[in-house]
Scaffold this motif. Structure first.
Motif, PDB file in Angstrom:
ATOM      1  N   CYS A  94      25.411  88.610  59.248  1.00  0.00           N
ATOM      2  CA  CYS A  94      25.335  88.874  57.812  1.00  0.00           C
ATOM      3  C   CYS A  94      24.951  90.332  57.561  1.00  0.00           C
ATOM      4  CB  CYS A  94      24.332  87.946  57.143  1.00  0.00           C
ATOM      5  SG  CYS A  94      24.287  88.195  55.364  1.00  0.00           S
ATOM      6  N   GLU A  95      24.011  90.827  58.344  1.00  0.00           N
ATOM      7  CA  GLU A  95      23.596  92.217  58.160  1.00  0.00           C
ATOM      8  C   GLU A  95      24.715  93.188  58.497  1.00  0.00           C
ATOM      9  OE1 GLU A  95      19.858  92.912  60.067  1.00  0.00           O
ATOM     10  OE2 GLU A  95      18.877  91.485  58.734  1.00  0.00           O
ATOM     11  N   TRP A  97      27.860  92.581  58.222  1.00  0.00           N
ATOM     12  CA  TRP A  97      28.817  92.494  57.114  1.00  0.00           C
ATOM     13  C   TRP A  97      28.311  93.259  55.888  1.00  0.00           C
ATOM     14  CZ3 TRP A  97      28.721  90.450  52.139  1.00  0.00           C
ATOM     15  CH2 TRP A  97      29.961  90.332  51.502  1.00  0.00           C
ATOM     16  N   ALA A  98      27.067  92.970  55.513  1.00  0.00           N
ATOM     17  CA  ALA A  98      26.506  93.583  54.303  1.00  0.00           C
ATOM     18  C   ALA A  98      26.397  95.098  54.458  1.00  0.00           C
ATOM     19  CB  ALA A  98      25.141  92.965  53.997  1.00  0.00           C
ATOM     20  N   ASP A  99      26.093  95.529  55.671  1.00  0.00           N
ATOM     21  CA  ASP A  99      25.933  96.959  55.910  1.00  0.00           C
ATOM     22  C   ASP A  99      27.247  97.700  55.684  1.00  0.00           C
ATOM     23  OD1 ASP A  99      24.113  98.922  56.503  1.00  0.00           O
ATOM     24  OD2 ASP A  99      24.694  99.029  58.609  1.00  0.00           O
ATOM     25  N   TRP A 101      29.958  96.333  53.854  1.00  0.00           N
ATOM     26  CA  TRP A 101      30.699  95.982  52.646  1.00  0.00           C
ATOM     27  C   TRP A 101      29.916  95.966  51.340  1.00  0.00           C
ATOM     28  CZ3 TRP A 101      35.757  96.230  52.973  1.00  0.00           C
ATOM     29  CH2 TRP A 101      36.366  96.008  54.207  1.00  0.00           C
ATOM     30  N   VAL A 102      28.596  95.817  51.384  1.00  0.00           N
ATOM     31  CA  VAL A 102      27.843  95.746  50.126  1.00  0.00           C
ATOM     32  C   VAL A 102      27.305  97.127  49.785  1.00  0.00           C
ATOM     33  CG1 VAL A 102      25.955  94.610  48.897  1.00  0.00           C
ATOM     34  CG2 VAL A 102      27.229  93.349  50.615  1.00  0.00           C
TER      35      VAL A 102
ATOM     36  N   ILE B   6      18.331  97.203  54.539  1.00  0.00           N
ATOM     37  CA  ILE B   6      19.474  96.294  54.572  1.00  0.00           C
ATOM     38  C   ILE B   6      19.223  95.047  53.727  1.00  0.00           C
ATOM     39  CG2 ILE B   6      20.859  94.827  56.106  1.00  0.00           C
ATOM     40  CD1 ILE B   6      20.526  96.926  58.251  1.00  0.00           C
ATOM     41  N   LYS B   9      21.029  94.037  50.361  1.00  0.00           N
ATOM     42  CA  LYS B   9      22.449  93.740  50.590  1.00  0.00           C
ATOM     43  C   LYS B   9      22.592  92.334  51.165  1.00  0.00           C
ATOM     44  CE  LYS B   9      23.737  98.417  51.952  1.00  0.00           C
ATOM     45  NZ  LYS B   9      24.453  99.150  53.008  1.00  0.00           N
ATOM     46  N   PHE B  10      21.772  92.083  52.137  1.00  0.00           N
ATOM     47  CA  PHE B  10      21.746  90.809  52.815  1.00  0.00           C
ATOM     48  C   PHE B  10      21.539  89.676  51.801  1.00  0.00           C
ATOM     49  CE2 PHE B  10      19.072  87.548  54.715  1.00  0.00           C
ATOM     50  CZ  PHE B  10      19.674  87.288  55.929  1.00  0.00           C
ATOM     51  N   SER B  12      22.048  89.714  48.552  1.00  0.00           N
ATOM     52  CA  SER B  12      23.129  89.543  47.578  1.00  0.00           C
ATOM     53  C   SER B  12      24.294  88.799  48.228  1.00  0.00           C
ATOM     54  CB  SER B  12      23.549  90.883  46.988  1.00  0.00           C
ATOM     55  OG  SER B  12      24.336  91.598  47.900  1.00  0.00           O
ATOM     56  N   ALA B  13      24.514  89.046  49.523  1.00  0.00           N
ATOM     57  CA  ALA B  13      25.572  88.320  50.231  1.00  0.00           C
ATOM     58  C   ALA B  13      25.249  86.829  50.275  1.00  0.00           C
ATOM     59  CB  ALA B  13      25.730  88.862  51.654  1.00  0.00           C
ATOM     60  N   PHE B  14      24.017  86.510  50.643  1.00  0.00           N
ATOM     61  CA  PHE B  14      23.643  85.107  50.747  1.00  0.00           C
ATOM     62  C   PHE B  14      23.628  84.420  49.386  1.00  0.00           C
ATOM     63  CE2 PHE B  14      22.208  85.989  55.058  1.00  0.00           C
ATOM     64  CZ  PHE B  14      22.547  84.809  55.686  1.00  0.00           C
ATOM     65  N   LYS B  83      37.303  92.723  52.980  1.00  0.00           N
ATOM     66  CA  LYS B  83      35.881  92.368  52.821  1.00  0.00           C
ATOM     67  C   LYS B  83      35.687  90.863  52.968  1.00  0.00           C
ATOM     68  CE  LYS B  83      32.107  92.830  49.409  1.00  0.00           C
ATOM     69  NZ  LYS B  83      31.706  93.390  48.094  1.00  0.00           N
ATOM     70  N   SER B  86      36.367  89.563  56.583  1.00  0.00           N
ATOM     71  CA  SER B  86      35.340  89.921  57.568  1.00  0.00           C
ATOM     72  C   SER B  86      34.075  89.077  57.411  1.00  0.00           C
ATOM     73  CB  SER B  86      35.034  91.416  57.501  1.00  0.00           C
ATOM     74  OG  SER B  86      34.530  91.732  56.247  1.00  0.00           O
ATOM     75  N   MET B  90      30.211  85.649  60.241  1.00  0.00           N
ATOM     76  CA  MET B  90      28.964  85.147  59.664  1.00  0.00           C
ATOM     77  C   MET B  90      29.089  83.678  59.288  1.00  0.00           C
ATOM     78  SD  MET B  90      26.923  86.208  56.214  1.00  0.00           S
ATOM     79  CE  MET B  90      28.415  86.792  55.506  1.00  0.00           C
TER      80      MET B  90
END
Lengths: 103, 103
Positions: A94-95, A97-99, A101-102, B6, B9-10, B12-14, B83, B86, B90
């Motif tokens: 997840c990190e 990915w987020a690193d 893309w977010v 990080i 971002k992490f 917001s993804a979750f 995005k 990818s 995860m």
């Protein structure tokens, strides 16, 4: 499609980890058992009230356990369970990915 | 600790992936571009109203794109962006974890 049965589990995992600060608290605990004040000092913007709440939720979800050592003064440490420790590969992905893309 | 930067971002993804049905919709789209009705048929308990809402949220998050083909009748397909694609590693890790640990 086999994923249909997995989905509700998947969502409940993401729902828990999507709560503010949860990911970071787990990150800190991945380094080993930690006291309340140590976590609190490592995450300056996290209030003690919210940290207590997150610890309680994570304990209820079986992700952490609370160890009480009857010393003087009493020592209490929070530690990831096996369930909690095994979150690492997902959090790493997840990190990554987020690193990328977010924003 | 590098993770401090990080974390938001992490989260917001979750948060996005923790919304009901989102994971499953992404799973379906990982098989390739799909029409609204196809997704809707593959996930019987998901209402068209909620599916529209999720498609909109995922489009806003840059995870899917909506392709309109000016045929007769008009053809509209939903497709994962880079995005979105990818997210697979995860999601795979999350499913492995949830499959073992979530009851």
């Amino acid at each position: 499609m086999k994923d249909f049965t997995i989905c509700p589990k998947f969502e409940s995992a993401f729902e828990l980890l999507g709560k503010r600060w949860t990911g970071l608290i787990i990150r800190v605990l991945l380094n080993g058992p930690t006291r309340f004040k140590e976590v609190s000092n490592l995450i300056p913007n996290l209030s003690d009230r919210v940290l207590s709440e997150r610890f309680k939720q994570l304990e209820e979800a079986g992700i952490i356990k609370r160890n009480v050592y009857p010393e003087t003064p009493i020592r209490i440490e929070y530690e990831l369970t096996e369930k909690g420790k095994s979150l690492k590969p997902m959090m790493d992905e997840c990190e990554k990915w987020a690193d990328i893309w977010v924003e």
